[in-house]
Design a protein around this motif. Structure first.
Motif, PDB file in Angstrom:
ATOM      1  N   ILE A   1      42.281  93.116  96.107  1.00 51.12           N
ATOM      2  CA  ILE A   1      43.717  92.696  94.770  1.00 51.12           C
ATOM      3  C   ILE A   1      43.508  90.805  96.113  1.00 51.12           C
ATOM      4  O   ILE A   1      43.234  90.461  97.076  1.00 51.12           O
ATOM      5  N   LEU A   2      43.373  89.675  95.464  1.00 48.05           N
ATOM      6  CA  LEU A   2      42.942  88.658  96.125  1.00 48.05           C
ATOM      7  C   LEU A   2      43.945  87.027  94.612  1.00 48.05           C
ATOM      8  O   LEU A   2      44.621  87.537  93.392  1.00 48.05           O
ATOM      9  N   TYR A   3      44.594  86.349  95.670  1.00 45.85           N
ATOM     10  CA  TYR A   3      45.222  85.051  95.030  1.00 45.85           C
ATOM     11  C   TYR A   3      44.679  83.853  95.283  1.00 45.85           C
ATOM     12  O   TYR A   3      43.954  83.176  96.231  1.00 45.85           O
ATOM     13  N   TYR A   4      44.610  83.454  93.936  1.00 45.65           N
ATOM     14  CA  TYR A   4      44.036  82.161  93.738  1.00 45.65           C
ATOM     15  C   TYR A   4      45.149  81.040  93.725  1.00 45.65           C
ATOM     16  O   TYR A   4      45.585  80.689  93.149  1.00 45.65           O
ATOM     17  N   SER A   5      44.790  80.075  95.143  1.00 48.53           N
ATOM     18  CA  SER A   5      45.972  78.879  95.394  1.00 48.53           C
ATOM     19  C   SER A   5      45.071  77.664  93.874  1.00 48.53           C
ATOM     20  O   SER A   5      44.442  77.457  94.010  1.00 48.53           O
ATOM     21  N   MET A   6      46.538  77.254  92.824  1.00 48.41           N
ATOM     22  CA  MET A   6      45.736  76.044  91.942  1.00 48.41           C
ATOM     23  C   MET A   6      46.337  74.572  92.521  1.00 48.41           C
ATOM     24  O   MET A   6      45.823  73.964  92.081  1.00 48.41           O
ATOM     25  N   LYS A   7      47.262  74.932  93.052  1.00 50.29           N
ATOM     26  CA  LYS A   7      48.020  73.893  94.293  1.00 50.29           C
ATOM     27  C   LYS A   7      45.853  72.907  94.323  1.00 50.29           C
ATOM     28  O   LYS A   7      45.826  72.842  94.888  1.00 50.29           O
ATOM     29  N   ARG A   8      46.918  71.204  94.574  1.00 55.06           N
ATOM     30  CA  ARG A   8      45.647  69.892  94.994  1.00 55.06           C
ATOM     31  C   ARG A   8      45.028  69.886  96.433  1.00 55.06           C
ATOM     32  O   ARG A   8      46.498  70.614  97.688  1.00 55.06           O
ATOM     33  N   ARG A   9      44.346  70.976  96.937  1.00 52.12           N
ATOM     34  CA  ARG A   9      43.265  70.280  98.138  1.00 52.12           C
ATOM     35  C   ARG A   9      43.340  69.067  98.226  1.00 52.12           C
ATOM     36  O   ARG A   9      42.749  68.515  97.839  1.00 52.12           O
ATOM     37  N   ILE A  10      43.514  68.935  99.797  1.00 55.86           N
ATOM     38  CA  ILE A  10      42.972  67.195 100.510  1.00 55.86           C
ATOM     39  C   ILE A  10      41.995  68.696 101.004  1.00 55.86           C
ATOM     40  O   ILE A  10      41.758  68.535 101.934  1.00 55.86           O
ATOM     41  N   LEU A  11      41.092  67.513 100.657  1.00 54.79           N
ATOM     42  CA  LEU A  11      39.141  67.985 100.865  1.00 54.79           C
ATOM     43  C   LEU A  11      38.903  67.013 101.887  1.00 54.79           C
ATOM     44  O   LEU A  11      39.701  65.838 101.940  1.00 54.79           O
ATOM     45  N   THR A  12      38.125  68.011 102.697  1.00 53.77           N
ATOM     46  CA  THR A  12      37.205  67.059 104.290  1.00 53.77           C
ATOM     47  C   THR A  12      35.691  67.661 103.981  1.00 53.77           C
ATOM     48  O   THR A  12      35.405  68.197 103.623  1.00 53.77           O
TER      49      THR A  12
END
Length: 454
Positions: free
Chosen positions: A298-309
């Motif tokens: 049971i998983l949740y995928y967040s579609m919000k913008r990431r601040i990638l490093t």
């Protein structure tokens, strides 16, 4: 709208506090108001006299302040020092009536209880669990906030879900699918407000990245998608419920359900056992009964913008080229994998996309979100019993002003933070209480069970 909870490292100084007050006043004065009423205390809760703020002196320099003639009884005596009582005064009876009304649970008359609904959705049950009075106003009396031209988080979330549904199998036409939806559902808000247009345009660009990431995750594991926006309904205990699962994946005799979220969300098993964030667990239970498949994740995928490093220079701007392979691990999903000691489900998943870290010997470390089927069954039994009891209270018309609050001040449990009905319920900190939710609920149950066996 993004909301950030800041942890205060140190108390604010007097100058810093005044600065925040000044900013609030500036915002208020810039609103087109015909008049503005200012009030301040002459004494604190202990009855000690306090000085008038220097802000009032500055207002007197800038504006012509008029002291209104208010036709109401104002007591200049220190009520809190007298237990809110004045000798031989009719206000005492009013205070007693107020206290009695605050301490007694409100029971809806039986003839009106059918208006509360019989077949509950999981989201409605969670609202009642958080605050019965909020549930009653929203779903019983159907009092809704005033609608304006501003974009709501739910509207952006619906657009993001639509793109995921349509574009995972058609990744080259994200823009076209997105603006078909905008034309049908958001055209007025999109054209009327430049701020709305800005947020929607950026969301569409973000979703192009999300579609690429999710397709890449699917390419790296053995699960295959068997359904998008899959409807589900049935009985949870004796309660009829139904809903939509964003995505269902299958591998051998295992099923995996995934919920797309426009913000961050995780599954807290302690809170779930007390009726919070249980929607996907309920859907998993219904799907298990319907398909006869074993739960796998049971998983949740967040579609919000990431601040990638970047692993080397630690820099990534909003205009940098997106390297899918390099930043794939930044999009790890939250939730739980249900697996046994053979780790069949874990090994069938793209390990970078699930909340599990493997040690050198191939076994998950202690921080991995993995549970056994036995533990899941135990938690589902707790949830079923809890929701059944909750539903019986609801159907009995029990609507107290009793918002929840966790013992670790988790903001997701406290329903008053963004409640549209705060001005209606008149929650009083002196007479009302919160229903306490335990952050270590499962470990507490385990300790109690061990003590009973001794």
């Amino acid at each position: 709208m993004k909301v950030f909870f800041l942890k205060k490292i140190r108390p604010l100084s007097l100058i810093e506090r005044q600065g925040l007050i000044y900013m609030q006043i500036i915002r208020t004065l810039h609103n087109p108001l015909r008049s503005l009423t200012l009030s301040y205390s002459n004494a604190d809760m202990d009855g000690k006299e306090v000085m008038k703020s220097t802000l009032m002196t500055r207002f007197e320099d800038l504006y012509e302040l008029i002291e209104p003639s208010i036709n109401m009884m104002i007591h200049h005596e220190q009520l809190y020092l007298r237990g809110s009582r004045l000798p031989d005064h009719p206000i005492n009876e009013a205070i007693d009536d107020y206290i009695a009304s605050k301490n007694n649970a409100k029971i809806i008359d039986e003839v009106y209880r059918d208006r509360l609904g019989k077949g509950m959705s999981v989201s409605r049950m969670e609202t009642y669990n958080k605050c019965p009075f909020q549930y009653y106003l929203k779903y019983g009396l159907r009092i809704y906030p005033r609608i304006d031209d501003s974009l709501k988080p739910t509207e952006l979330g619906s657009l993001a879900h639509y793109i995921m549904e349509k574009c995972l199998d058609d990744p080259e036409h994200v823009h076209e699918h997105a603006f078909d939806y905008i034309h049908d559902h958001l055209e007025k808000k999109y054209q009327a407000n430049m701020i709305n247009k800005f947020f929607i345009d950026h969301l569409v660009e973000d979703m192009k990245v999300n579609v690429r990431v999710v397709r890449n995750q699917l390419d790296h594991d053995s699960f295959t998608v068997t359904g998008y926006e899959q409807p589900i309904q049935g009985l949870f205990g004796d309660i009829p419920v139904g809903g939509i699962i964003d995505r269902v994946d299958c591998f051998e005799h295992y099923m995996r359900i995934i919920d797309y979220k426009s913000g961050d969300k995780d599954l807290n098993l302690d809170f779930a056992a007390q009726g919070f964030n249980i929607q996907m667990l309920v859907y998993l239970d219904l799907l298990k009964k319907e398909t006869k498949l074993d739960p796998g994740a049971i998983l949740y995928y967040s579609m919000k913008r990431r601040i990638l490093t970047h692993a080397i220079d630690k820099k990534y701007t909003l205009h940098s080229a997106f390297d899918l392979d390099k930043y794939h691990a930044q999009f790890t999903m939250k939730g739980y994998v249900i697996d046994d000691e053979k780790y069949t489900v874990t090994n069938a998943c793209d390990i970078a996309s699930i909340p599990i870290n493997l040690k050198k010997d191939g076994t998950p470390d202690k921080h991995s979100h993995i549970i056994s089927q036995e533990k899941l069954d135990f938690i589902m039994e707790l949830i079923t019993n809890y929701i059944t009891e909750l539903y019986e209270k609801l159907r009995a018309g029990n609507i107290p002003i009793l918002p929840t609050k966790s013992d670790n001040n988790n903001p997701s449990i406290y329903p008053c933070t963004f409640c549209d009905y705060k001005s209606v319920c008149l929650f009083d900190v002196f007479y009302n209480e919160n229903r306490l939710i335990k952050s270590k609920y499962l470990s507490t149950l385990k300790e109690e069970e061990a003590n009973e066996q001794l």
